[in-house]
Each structure stands twice: as structure tokens, then as C-alpha cells.
Motif scaffolding. Structure first.
Motif, PDB file in Angstrom:
ATOM      1  N   UNK A   1      -2.728  80.531 -47.681  1.00  0.00           N
ATOM      2  CA  UNK A   1      -1.273  80.681 -47.724  1.00  0.00           C
ATOM      3  C   UNK A   1      -0.727  81.045 -46.350  1.00  0.00           C
ATOM      4  N   UNK A   2       0.467  80.565 -46.101  1.00  0.00           N
ATOM      5  CA  UNK A   2       1.138  80.887 -44.842  1.00  0.00           C
ATOM      6  C   UNK A   2       1.728  82.290 -44.899  1.00  0.00           C
ATOM      7  N   UNK A   3       1.799  82.910 -43.741  1.00  0.00           N
ATOM      8  CA  UNK A   3       2.409  84.233 -43.605  1.00  0.00           C
ATOM      9  C   UNK A   3       3.568  84.122 -42.611  1.00  0.00           C
ATOM     10  N   UNK A   4       4.706  84.684 -43.009  1.00  0.00           N
ATOM     11  CA  UNK A   4       5.941  84.576 -42.222  1.00  0.00           C
ATOM     12  C   UNK A   4       6.436  85.953 -41.810  1.00  0.00           C
ATOM     13  N   UNK A   5       7.189  85.978 -40.715  1.00  0.00           N
ATOM     14  CA  UNK A   5       7.901  87.220 -40.384  1.00  0.00           C
ATOM     15  C   UNK A   5       9.240  87.236 -41.141  1.00  0.00           C
ATOM     16  N   UNK A   6      10.022  88.275 -40.914  1.00  0.00           N
ATOM     17  CA  UNK A   6      11.249  88.412 -41.702  1.00  0.00           C
ATOM     18  C   UNK A   6      12.320  87.396 -41.327  1.00  0.00           C
ATOM     19  N   UNK A   7      12.102  86.692 -40.215  1.00  0.00           N
ATOM     20  CA  UNK A   7      13.003  85.596 -39.843  1.00  0.00           C
ATOM     21  C   UNK A   7      12.511  84.270 -40.437  1.00  0.00           C
TER      22      UNK A   7
ATOM     23  N   UNK B   1       6.768  81.081 -39.354  1.00  0.00           N
ATOM     24  CA  UNK B   1       5.343  81.194 -39.680  1.00  0.00           C
ATOM     25  C   UNK B   1       4.602  81.868 -38.527  1.00  0.00           C
ATOM     26  N   UNK B   2       3.834  82.895 -38.861  1.00  0.00           N
ATOM     27  CA  UNK B   2       3.084  83.581 -37.804  1.00  0.00           C
ATOM     28  C   UNK B   2       1.572  83.520 -38.027  1.00  0.00           C
ATOM     29  N   UNK B   3       1.140  83.026 -39.159  1.00  0.00           N
ATOM     30  CA  UNK B   3      -0.302  82.948 -39.380  1.00  0.00           C
ATOM     31  C   UNK B   3      -0.618  82.523 -40.807  1.00  0.00           C
ATOM     32  N   UNK B   4      -1.883  82.669 -41.175  1.00  0.00           N
ATOM     33  CA  UNK B   4      -2.236  82.352 -42.552  1.00  0.00           C
ATOM     34  C   UNK B   4      -3.341  83.276 -43.055  1.00  0.00           C
ATOM     35  N   UNK B   5      -3.431  83.356 -44.374  1.00  0.00           N
ATOM     36  CA  UNK B   5      -4.420  84.229 -45.000  1.00  0.00           C
ATOM     37  C   UNK B   5      -5.744  83.480 -45.108  1.00  0.00           C
ATOM     38  N   UNK B   6      -6.785  84.027 -44.466  1.00  0.00           N
ATOM     39  CA  UNK B   6      -8.110  83.398 -44.487  1.00  0.00           C
ATOM     40  C   UNK B   6      -8.896  83.812 -45.722  1.00  0.00           C
ATOM     41  N   UNK B   7      -8.688  85.036 -46.148  1.00  0.00           N
ATOM     42  CA  UNK B   7      -9.431  85.544 -47.297  1.00  0.00           C
ATOM     43  C   UNK B   7      -8.806  86.868 -47.712  1.00  0.00           C
ATOM     44  N   UNK B   8      -9.249  87.392 -48.833  1.00  0.00           N
ATOM     45  CA  UNK B   8      -8.822  88.726 -49.211  1.00  0.00           C
ATOM     46  C   UNK B   8     -10.072  89.566 -49.437  1.00  0.00           C
ATOM     47  N   UNK B   9      -9.984  90.829 -49.062  1.00  0.00           N
ATOM     48  CA  UNK B   9     -11.119  91.744 -49.208  1.00  0.00           C
ATOM     49  C   UNK B   9     -10.872  92.658 -50.398  1.00  0.00           C
ATOM     50  N   UNK B  10     -11.839  92.671 -51.308  1.00  0.00           N
ATOM     51  CA  UNK B  10     -11.700  93.391 -52.570  1.00  0.00           C
ATOM     52  C   UNK B  10     -12.620  94.606 -52.581  1.00  0.00           C
ATOM     53  N   UNK B  11     -12.106  95.726 -53.061  1.00  0.00           N
ATOM     54  CA  UNK B  11     -12.931  96.908 -53.278  1.00  0.00           C
ATOM     55  C   UNK B  11     -13.740  96.670 -54.552  1.00  0.00           C
TER      56      UNK B  11
END
Lengths: 123, 123
Positions: free
Chosen positions: A19-25, A28-38
Motif C-alpha cells: 500500500x502507498x503511504x501519503x503525507x497530509x498533503x 505519496x512518500x513511500x509504501x508499506x513493505x511489510x507489517x511486524x506483528x507481536x
């Protein structure tokens, strides 16, 4: 304003990843490579963000506390309340460290840095 | 007995996906296809289990409450305290329903069924 779809409160990890990651404007500033789970609690500890080019040797990940991300239907991605410049200054993680990551020594650094942006400890 | 590695309390979602799932006799009974995350709280609501053959038309997923799974280093996978026969009788989900799944109507069914095996509500 970003909104959360209440019809679909659950999302598969495979849809979060990439998924893409955006700033408040809404840039697009990047993307999610993975999520780390406890493992023990089943809580998402971090979304692992890549930004500023392709991942290569020595490249760094930016682990973002999940509580800092807001899903935006309009953008079909996640909004973070932080600029790219301040992200670049945040604590980082080597790509090689991600698999089987132990953050007990470093989580205070991450959560302190992002505390100003609404991060709430996952532990 | 399965043990949890305390050195590696975090695990990336990409490593969870594809992991084998075993019964308490350490026999492989299926694998994790994906995990479903509650967007609002960042909690893992379910591990989505496939078992009994390849996924095809009309195939069903078995959403298992995360709290029912125990990571086993010995098996390099997850142990569930339930037999394949009882899994087959558990509530199911169509493959097509997974993306953007709303479980508000069905989560009581899943968590009641697995309550006897230690499932604790994620919500």
C-alpha cells in the motif's frame, strides 16, 4: 479528511503490504513493505515503510507505529501526519534485521520519536 | 511442548503467511494463507487457514482466532489445539469474501466455536 470504511473493518495483510503511504498533503512518500506483528499479543507493532528509492544493500526500513497510520479511502492508502523530512530523521532499521526482529532495546526510541504524532505503545 | 522464542518477539506478516499449521500430535493439517487485521485497533483478528487440498472454486477458508495459535520453534509453524475433524465443522468463509471482510455479523460464531480452545475476542 481521510475516513475509515466501517463496512470493512478487517483487512488482509496481503492487501496492506504494498500500500502507498501519503503525507497530509496527499503526496505519496513511500509504501508499506511489510507489517511486524507481536507474536504473543497478536498486535501489529509496526508498518515497515520504505521510501526514497529502491531497496538495496545497506538500505534502511522505517518502522512506523501502526497507531500513526490512518487509512484513507480517497487515496486508497495510508496517511501519516509527518513530513518526509522528519521521517528521514526517524530511527531506522536495517533490511537484514527485519526477519525475527527483537525491538525490546529499540522500541522506546521508535515510540518516543513518533509519540508527538499519536503513537501509542503496542506492548 | 511448543515454546515461544523470546529473542524474536516480532514476526513479519510475510513470514507468517505460508506457515504450516499442526495439530497437537505435530501432524500438518494446513497452512496460513493470510492474516486479517482490525484496521482500527491494529490487532490480528484471524489467521486464515486453508486445509484439505488446493484452493479452488467454492473453496472455503477457515478463519482461526489468533489467540488459538501457538508458535512452535520445533515445528517451524503453528500448533492448534483442535483436530482436523473439528476444524472441518467450524464456521467457514468463502475465498471471495476475504478482501475487505466485515465480520461483525459472524465473529460471534467464530469466537464461540473456538472459545473452548482458548480464543479471546480481539474486539
Amino acid at each position: 479528511m481521510p475516513t475509515i470504511s466501517v463496512e470493512h473493518q478487517l483487512i488482509p495483510a496481503k492487501r496492506v503490504n504494498g500500500s502507498a503511504v501519503y503525507n497530509q498533503a496527499h503526496e505519496k512518500i513511500g509504501r508499506i513493505e511489510d507489517i511486524a506483528i507481536d507474536k504473543r499479543t497478536g498486535k501489529v507493532a509496526y508498518a515497515i515503510l520504505s521510501f526514497g528509492g529502491f531497496l538495496g544493500l545497506g538500505e534502511k526500513f522505517h518502522p512506523l507505529p501502526w497507531s500513526v497510520l490512518t487509512y484513507s479511502e480517497r487515496d486508497d492508502g495510508y496517511i501519516v501526519p509527518i513530513t518526509e523530512e522528519l521521517l528521514a530523521l526517524a530511527p531506522k532499521l536495517d533490511v537484514s534485521e527485519l526477519s525475527g526482529w527483537d525491538d525490546t532495546e529499540s522500541r522506546d526510541d521508535f515510540y518516543t520519536y513518533y509519540g508527538a504524532y499519536g503513537a501509542k505503545p503496542y506492548w
